[in-house]
Scaffold this motif. Structure first.
Motif, PDB file in Angstrom:
ATOM      1  N   CYS A 166      -5.199  -0.715  -4.180  1.00 30.57           N
ATOM      2  CA  CYS A 166      -4.836  -2.096  -3.881  1.00 30.57           C
ATOM      3  C   CYS A 166      -6.098  -2.943  -3.996  1.00 30.57           C
ATOM      4  N   ALA A 167      -5.953  -4.135  -4.553  1.00 29.94           N
ATOM      5  CA  ALA A 167      -7.112  -4.984  -4.799  1.00 29.94           C
ATOM      6  C   ALA A 167      -7.819  -5.390  -3.510  1.00 29.94           C
ATOM      7  N   ASN A 168      -7.057  -5.575  -2.435  1.00 28.11           N
ATOM      8  CA  ASN A 168      -7.650  -5.972  -1.160  1.00 28.11           C
ATOM      9  C   ASN A 168      -6.673  -5.659  -0.025  1.00 28.11           C
TER      10      ASN A 168
ATOM     11  N   ARG B  51      -2.564  -4.769   0.210  1.00 24.89           N
ATOM     12  CA  ARG B  51      -2.181  -3.485   0.800  1.00 24.89           C
ATOM     13  C   ARG B  51      -1.160  -3.657   1.937  1.00 24.89           C
ATOM     14  N   SER B  52      -1.258  -4.737   2.682  1.00 22.16           N
ATOM     15  CA  SER B  52      -0.411  -4.879   3.872  1.00 22.16           C
ATOM     16  C   SER B  52       0.670  -5.951   3.755  1.00 22.16           C
ATOM     17  N   LYS B  53       0.731  -6.672   2.651  1.00 21.87           N
ATOM     18  CA  LYS B  53       1.695  -7.756   2.492  1.00 21.87           C
ATOM     19  C   LYS B  53       3.126  -7.234   2.480  1.00 21.87           C
ATOM     20  N   LYS B  54       4.001  -7.928   3.199  1.00 15.60           N
ATOM     21  CA  LYS B  54       5.416  -7.565   3.239  1.00 15.60           C
ATOM     22  C   LYS B  54       6.256  -8.780   2.895  1.00 15.60           C
TER      23      LYS B  54
ATOM     24  N   GLY C 174       0.789  -1.221   0.000  1.00 15.09           N
ATOM     25  CA  GLY C 174       0.000   0.000   0.000  1.00 15.09           C
ATOM     26  C   GLY C 174       0.823   1.273   0.000  1.00 15.09           C
ATOM     27  N   ASN C 175       1.956   1.300   0.701  1.00 10.57           N
ATOM     28  CA  ASN C 175       2.790   2.506   0.727  1.00 10.57           C
ATOM     29  C   ASN C 175       3.373   2.821  -0.649  1.00 10.57           C
TER      30      ASN C 175
END
Length: 109
Positions: free
Chosen positions: A62-64, A68-71, A45-46
């Motif tokens: 972001c699709a979901n 957005r938060s995956k690292k 997301g960033n």
């Protein structure tokens, strides 16, 4: 059409047209077939927010929440880079040009 162009370092290749992507060629030839994609599945997301600010004027999402938060999970991070950071710090004191370049300020600001 907002795809980044290919990176071409050869003047001969650039003159031959390899600096223009196939998608760019198609978009120019068939502009009515072009649609802006507004959902992305690849960036945190960033990074998406930065792209929105610089290029997409807020249209890219972001699709979901998972996207957005995956690292990325880095093995043995940050322990694995502590030696590299020390080496870069030592190299930076001895020379204004290090083999790590811009990475030094990212790892050891």
């Amino acid at each position: 059409h907002m795809q980044l162009p290919p990176l071409v370092s050869s003047e001969v290749a650039d003159q031959a047209g390899y600096g223009v992507s196939m998608l760019k060629r198609l978009a120019d030839k068939f502009p009515n077939a072009v649609a802006q994609l507004t959902l992305q599945y690849r960036m945190h997301g960033n990074i998406c927010d930065l792209c929105n600010e610089v290029v997409y004027k807020g249209a890219l999402k972001c699709a979901n929440e998972e996207v957005r938060s995956k690292k990325i999970e880095l093995c043995r991070f940050p322990e694995s880079i502590s030696g590299m950071a020390k080496s870069m710090h030592r190299d930076a004191k001895n020379s204004c040009h290090t083999k790590w370049g811009w990475l030094h300020s990212v790892i050891d600001p």
